[in-house]
Write a protein that holds these residues in place. Structure first.
Motif, mmCIF file in Angstrom:
data_model
loop_
_atom_site.group_PDB
_atom_site.id
_atom_site.type_symbol
_atom_site.label_atom_id
_atom_site.label_comp_id
_atom_site.label_asym_id
_atom_site.label_seq_id
_atom_site.Cartn_x
_atom_site.Cartn_y
_atom_site.Cartn_z
ATOM 1 N N MET A 26 0.849 -1.187 0.000
ATOM 2 C CA MET A 26 0.000 0.000 0.000
ATOM 3 C C MET A 26 0.881 1.233 0.000
ATOM 4 S SD MET A 26 -2.905 1.211 2.768
ATOM 5 C CE MET A 26 -1.712 1.419 4.080
ATOM 6 N N ILE A 27 0.472 2.240 -0.780
ATOM 7 C CA ILE A 27 1.148 3.530 -0.790
ATOM 8 C C ILE A 27 0.147 4.597 -0.354
ATOM 9 C CG2 ILE A 27 2.239 5.281 -2.242
ATOM 10 C CD1 ILE A 27 3.421 3.033 -3.879
ATOM 11 N N SER A 28 0.544 5.435 0.574
ATOM 12 C CA SER A 28 -0.346 6.479 1.075
ATOM 13 C C SER A 28 0.364 7.824 1.048
ATOM 14 C CB SER A 28 -0.811 6.154 2.506
ATOM 15 O OG SER A 28 0.309 6.057 3.371
ATOM 16 N N GLY A 29 -0.430 8.909 1.128
ATOM 17 C CA GLY A 29 0.106 10.251 1.206
ATOM 18 C C GLY A 29 -0.274 10.893 2.523
ATOM 19 N N ASP A 30 0.127 12.166 2.720
ATOM 20 C CA ASP A 30 -0.244 12.865 3.945
ATOM 21 C C ASP A 30 -0.355 14.373 3.684
ATOM 22 O OD1 ASP A 30 2.353 13.831 3.806
ATOM 23 O OD2 ASP A 30 2.949 13.123 5.792
ATOM 24 N N LEU A 31 -0.659 15.128 4.724
ATOM 25 C CA LEU A 31 -0.843 16.573 4.593
ATOM 26 C C LEU A 31 0.441 17.305 4.234
ATOM 27 C CD1 LEU A 31 -3.244 17.318 7.594
ATOM 28 C CD2 LEU A 31 -3.794 17.432 5.163
ATOM 29 N N ALA A 42 -1.910 12.756 -2.683
ATOM 30 C CA ALA A 42 -2.948 11.733 -2.895
ATOM 31 C C ALA A 42 -2.490 10.786 -4.001
ATOM 32 C CB ALA A 42 -4.270 12.394 -3.265
ATOM 33 N N PRO A 43 -1.805 9.679 -3.645
ATOM 34 C CA PRO A 43 -1.264 8.764 -4.653
ATOM 35 C C PRO A 43 -2.235 7.646 -5.027
ATOM 36 C CG PRO A 43 -0.436 8.145 -2.505
ATOM 37 C CD PRO A 43 -1.341 9.345 -2.292
ATOM 38 N N VAL A 44 -2.039 7.099 -6.235
ATOM 39 C CA VAL A 44 -2.766 5.916 -6.684
ATOM 40 C C VAL A 44 -1.825 5.080 -7.540
ATOM 41 C CG1 VAL A 44 -3.702 7.070 -8.737
ATOM 42 C CG2 VAL A 44 -4.875 5.071 -7.798
ATOM 43 N N LEU A 45 -1.947 3.762 -7.438
ATOM 44 C CA LEU A 45 -1.108 2.846 -8.212
ATOM 45 C C LEU A 45 -1.799 2.448 -9.506
ATOM 46 C CD1 LEU A 45 0.028 0.549 -5.272
ATOM 47 C CD2 LEU A 45 1.550 1.938 -6.674
ATOM 48 N N ILE A 77 0.653 7.643 -9.768
ATOM 49 C CA ILE A 77 0.137 8.970 -10.080
ATOM 50 C C ILE A 77 -0.259 9.603 -8.757
ATOM 51 C CG2 ILE A 77 -1.643 10.284 -11.271
ATOM 52 C CD1 ILE A 77 -1.923 7.909 -13.178
ATOM 53 N N ALA A 78 0.114 10.861 -8.546
ATOM 54 C CA ALA A 78 -0.214 11.515 -7.280
ATOM 55 C C ALA A 78 -0.632 12.959 -7.522
ATOM 56 C CB ALA A 78 0.980 11.472 -6.325
#
Length: 276
Positions: free
Chosen positions: A1-6, A37-40, A52-53
């Motif tokens: 899982m890849i996540s982003g933050d503030l 805000a990433p997506v695979l 893509i983020a």
């Protein structure tokens, strides 16, 4: 899982089979601006997942996986999305919405607005008509999935309030890439769309494995009208446009036509109707 933050960072959590382990060194030094805000998605169709983020300023970033599916190596490609700027809090959702075999992008923003950017041979063309009338709440976060199990991508919007909006895709059934390089389990050719048509229609098919593919158009007398495809193709989803013309480029008469696919031992004939 890849996540982003503030803060605009990216975080990698490895699936061990029994849980997720955070690996702090994977995205060291990456900062795309606040509210990442990433997506695979397998953007370049090389059978591994790229990233893509979006960020708070409304921009999109692309990180290509230049490694392998088992050992990723992330390379940022500056300018990949040209001058796309949706204003603020950009959340991307990838999918092949125009059925042409590449990945298009839908984005949400702070104000619940939805934008669609069509991938035209690597150029990103905004197409407001496709998403006309679609909107969500604050911080709209779009995602695609075949929720009604009819073979095409439906759209769900998550909102800041914790609610969802659902938009059903009523286009013809066509398996599409949504997240990752999802390959079909069997060969199939789908009903052309639109049908009846005048003068242009799209024929789509899927291949479980690569090989020689031939698609031809015949009239009801069995005479060859047009050869649309005669080449080797990879496994995946494909489509071709027929403009209602014969081999010489002349318009054909209205009536019933047959289209046939050959792919190894796979062989199917379907009907379509060209209207006046």
């Amino acid at each position: 899982m890849i996540s982003g933050d503030l803060n605009g960072s990216l975080f990698f959590h490895q699936n061990t089979g029994s849980g997720f382990v955070y690996l702090s060194t994977v995205f060291t030094g990456i900062d795309i601006g606040d509210w990442s805000a990433p997506v695979l998605i397998d953007m370049d169709f090389d059978y591994d997942l790229d990233i893509i983020a979006g960020n708070e300023n409304g921009n999109l970033f692309y990180f290509e996986n230049s490694g392998t599916p088992d050992s990723a190596s992330w390379l940022q490609i500056p300018g990949y999305f040209g001058s796309i700027d949706v204003g603020t809090n950009c959340v991307p959702a990838p999918g092949d919405l125009d059925h042409d075999g590449d990945i298009d992008i839908v984005t949400g923003d702070l104000f619940g607005e939805i934008q669609y950017f069509r991938n035209d041979a690597g150029s990103w063309i905004e197409d407001p008509a496709t998403v006309m009338g679609i909107s969500g709440g604050q911080n709209a976060a779009p995602a695609f999935g075949d929720l009604d199990n009819d073979g095409d991508l439906d759209l769900t919007l998550g909102n800041y309030s914790g609610t969802f909006n659902y938009f059903q895709n009523n286009n013809p059934a066509l398996p599409l890439v949504s997240t990752g390089r999802i390959l079909p389990k069997e060969h199939e050719i789908f009903q052309n769309y639109p049908n009846p048509f005048n003068p242009v229609t799209v024929i789509s098919w899927q291949l479980a494995f690569g090989g020689e593919v031939e698609i031809k158009i015949f009239n009801l007398l069995g005479q060859n009208v047009r050869t649309l495809v005669n080449e080797r193709q990879e496994a995946g989803y494909h489509s071709v446009v027929w403009e209602g013309q014969d081999e010489a480029g002349n318009p054909v008469a209205s009536g019933i036509y047959l289209y046939r696919i050959r792919a190894g031992e796979f062989f199917i004939v379907r009907k379509m109707v060209l209207m006046e």
